[in-house]
Design a protein around this motif. Structure first.
Motif, PDB file in Angstrom:
ATOM      1  N   ASP A  86       0.847  -1.186   0.000  1.00 51.05           N
ATOM      2  CA  ASP A  86       0.000   0.000   0.000  1.00 51.05           C
ATOM      3  C   ASP A  86       0.888   1.242   0.000  1.00 51.05           C
ATOM      4  O   ASP A  86       2.118   1.140  -0.093  1.00 51.05           O
ATOM      5  CB  ASP A  86      -0.978  -0.024   1.179  1.00 51.05           C
ATOM      6  N   ALA A  87       0.278   2.406   0.111  1.00 50.49           N
ATOM      7  CA  ALA A  87       1.026   3.667   0.044  1.00 50.49           C
ATOM      8  C   ALA A  87       2.072   3.776   1.150  1.00 50.49           C
ATOM      9  O   ALA A  87       3.060   4.495   1.007  1.00 50.49           O
ATOM     10  CB  ALA A  87       0.062   4.846   0.102  1.00 50.49           C
ATOM     11  N   ASN A  88       1.880   3.055   2.241  1.00 51.62           N
ATOM     12  CA  ASN A  88       2.832   3.085   3.349  1.00 51.62           C
ATOM     13  C   ASN A  88       3.876   1.978   3.246  1.00 51.62           C
ATOM     14  O   ASN A  88       4.690   1.802   4.152  1.00 51.62           O
ATOM     15  CB  ASN A  88       2.092   2.951   4.686  1.00 51.62           C
ATOM     16  N   GLY A  89       3.824   1.190   2.168  1.00 49.50           N
ATOM     17  CA  GLY A  89       4.778   0.105   1.997  1.00 49.50           C
ATOM     18  C   GLY A  89       4.401  -1.181   2.708  1.00 49.50           C
ATOM     19  O   GLY A  89       5.171  -2.137   2.729  1.00 49.50           O
ATOM     20  N   GLU A  90       3.209  -1.196   3.297  1.00 51.81           N
ATOM     21  CA  GLU A  90       2.749  -2.381   4.024  1.00 51.81           C
ATOM     22  C   GLU A  90       2.189  -3.416   3.051  1.00 51.81           C
ATOM     23  O   GLU A  90       1.461  -3.077   2.111  1.00 51.81           O
ATOM     24  CB  GLU A  90       1.651  -1.999   5.019  1.00 51.81           C
ATOM     25  N   LEU A  91       2.533  -4.678   3.300  1.00 48.70           N
ATOM     26  CA  LEU A  91       2.020  -5.775   2.482  1.00 48.70           C
ATOM     27  C   LEU A  91       0.768  -6.367   3.109  1.00 48.70           C
ATOM     28  O   LEU A  91       0.663  -6.441   4.342  1.00 48.70           O
ATOM     29  CB  LEU A  91       3.072  -6.874   2.342  1.00 48.70           C
ATOM     30  N   MET A 174      -5.254   2.626 -11.239  1.00 47.16           N
ATOM     31  CA  MET A 174      -5.781   2.129  -9.982  1.00 47.16           C
ATOM     32  C   MET A 174      -5.603   0.621  -9.945  1.00 47.16           C
ATOM     33  O   MET A 174      -5.639  -0.042 -10.980  1.00 47.16           O
ATOM     34  CB  MET A 174      -7.236   2.540  -9.771  1.00 47.16           C
ATOM     35  N   ARG A 175      -5.366   0.117  -8.745  1.00 50.35           N
ATOM     36  CA  ARG A 175      -5.204  -1.322  -8.580  1.00 50.35           C
ATOM     37  C   ARG A 175      -6.566  -1.939  -8.305  1.00 50.35           C
ATOM     38  O   ARG A 175      -7.322  -1.462  -7.479  1.00 50.35           O
ATOM     39  CB  ARG A 175      -4.237  -1.623  -7.433  1.00 50.35           C
ATOM     40  N   LEU A 176      -6.860  -2.994  -9.041  1.00 51.72           N
ATOM     41  CA  LEU A 176      -8.071  -3.764  -8.835  1.00 51.72           C
ATOM     42  C   LEU A 176      -7.683  -5.110  -8.255  1.00 51.72           C
ATOM     43  O   LEU A 176      -6.609  -5.642  -8.564  1.00 51.72           O
ATOM     44  CB  LEU A 176      -8.817  -3.985 -10.153  1.00 51.72           C
ATOM     45  N   ALA A 177      -8.538  -5.654  -7.422  1.00 57.83           N
ATOM     46  CA  ALA A 177      -8.286  -6.949  -6.799  1.00 57.83           C
ATOM     47  C   ALA A 177      -9.544  -7.793  -6.903  1.00 57.83           C
ATOM     48  O   ALA A 177     -10.662  -7.278  -6.896  1.00 57.83           O
ATOM     49  CB  ALA A 177      -7.896  -6.765  -5.333  1.00 57.83           C
ATOM     50  N   GLY A 178      -9.322  -9.093  -7.017  1.00 58.80           N
ATOM     51  CA  GLY A 178     -10.471  -9.986  -7.095  1.00 58.80           C
ATOM     52  C   GLY A 178     -10.088 -11.434  -6.881  1.00 58.80           C
ATOM     53  O   GLY A 178      -8.908 -11.798  -6.859  1.00 58.80           O
ATOM     54  N   GLY A 179     -11.114 -12.242  -6.733  1.00 56.98           N
ATOM     55  CA  GLY A 179     -10.923 -13.669  -6.524  1.00 56.98           C
ATOM     56  C   GLY A 179     -10.579 -14.400  -7.807  1.00 56.98           C
ATOM     57  O   GLY A 179     -10.742 -13.868  -8.909  1.00 56.98           O
ATOM     58  N   LEU A 180     -10.133 -15.623  -7.650  1.00 55.33           N
ATOM     59  CA  LEU A 180      -9.717 -16.435  -8.792  1.00 55.33           C
ATOM     60  C   LEU A 180     -10.678 -17.570  -9.103  1.00 55.33           C
ATOM     61  O   LEU A 180     -10.400 -18.408  -9.934  1.00 55.33           O
ATOM     62  CB  LEU A 180      -8.315 -17.002  -8.541  1.00 55.33           C
ATOM     63  N   GLU A 181     -11.793 -17.581  -8.434  1.00 57.92           N
ATOM     64  CA  GLU A 181     -12.804 -18.609  -8.721  1.00 57.92           C
ATOM     65  C   GLU A 181     -13.660 -18.144  -9.875  1.00 57.92           C
ATOM     66  O   GLU A 181     -14.855 -17.899  -9.729  1.00 57.92           O
ATOM     67  CB  GLU A 181     -13.648 -18.898  -7.460  1.00 57.92           C
ATOM     68  N   LEU A 182     -13.052 -18.017 -11.018  1.00 56.77           N
ATOM     69  CA  LEU A 182     -13.732 -17.554 -12.219  1.00 56.77           C
ATOM     70  C   LEU A 182     -14.043 -18.766 -13.098  1.00 56.77           C
ATOM     71  O   LEU A 182     -13.138 -19.517 -13.450  1.00 56.77           O
ATOM     72  CB  LEU A 182     -12.844 -16.584 -12.997  1.00 56.77           C
ATOM     73  N   TYR A 183     -15.269 -18.921 -13.429  1.00 52.33           N
ATOM     74  CA  TYR A 183     -15.671 -20.059 -14.256  1.00 52.33           C
ATOM     75  C   TYR A 183     -16.306 -19.551 -15.527  1.00 52.33           C
ATOM     76  O   TYR A 183     -17.464 -19.765 -15.812  1.00 52.33           O
ATOM     77  CB  TYR A 183     -16.603 -20.983 -13.470  1.00 52.33           C
TER      78      TYR A 183
END
Length: 186
Positions: A86-91, A174-183
């Motif tokens: 993130d912007a603070n370098g935190e994972l 912008m960063r997008l995030a999502g799950g990998l259970e894509l069928y």
């Protein structure tokens, strides 16, 4: 319509991947990335860099075809820490189980035929096989079509943004995030 397909890229796919990137950037992203970035894709080394990406053991490159004609590609693998912080370098706590969709491109003339969905589904399967539970990708804030595509499969902005300098323009992503259970159909 000719039969669509997705396959794991082989070294001899590098020339077509480079062509798809060049044509897609010129057609769809010229105003976003700028002339310098597009001109750089004419460098003969572009094809070699794609061949190296295809052969990299920690990267999966998939090619979409329609009637045997390459029309798009995607690149995925474990997300590097600098893509996740993130912007603070935190994972995030799940960084060891987070993949990255580094790029997903379909030539605009082949759009709206399901190639993007098939490519994303293939990348998601590959990431799951590598132990990932979710993934991230970066999208230009001005690219409404790509944002809508990712949102349609449940991926959303996570609040992290960055600005890239392409040598001629600055792109806010912008960063997008999502799950990998894509069928999705693949």
């Amino acid at each position: 319509m000719a039969r669509p397909d997705v396959h794991l890229a082989q070294p001899d796919d590098a020339a077509e991947i480079a062509r798809i990137q060049r044509e897609t950037w010129r057609t769809a992203y010229g105003d976003i990335v700028g002339d310098d970035a597009i001109a750089a894709l004419d460098d003969p080394g572009t094809q070699q860099r794609w061949a190296e990406a295809i052969e990299h053991p920690d990267t999966d490159v998939f090619v979409a075809t329609e009637g045997g004609v390459p029309v798009g590609f995607t690149v995925s693998g474990q997300a590097p820490e600098d893509e996740l912080a993130d912007a603070n370098g935190e994972l995030p706590a799940d960084s060891a189980h987070t993949g990255l969709i580094a790029t997903l491109l379909v030539e605009p003339r082949w759009g709206r035929r399901g190639h993007g969905g098939r490519l994303l589904a293939a990348a998601a399967r590959a990431l799951r096989s590598r132990g990932a539970r979710r993934a991230v990708t970066w999208v230009s804030e001005s690219d409404s079509a790509t944002l809508a595509f990712y949102r349609s499969v449940g991926w959303d902005p996570d609040g992290t943004v960055r600005t890239l300098d392409t040598g001629g323009t600055h792109i806010r992503e912008m960063r997008l995030a999502g799950g990998l259970e894509l069928y999705l159909e693949s």
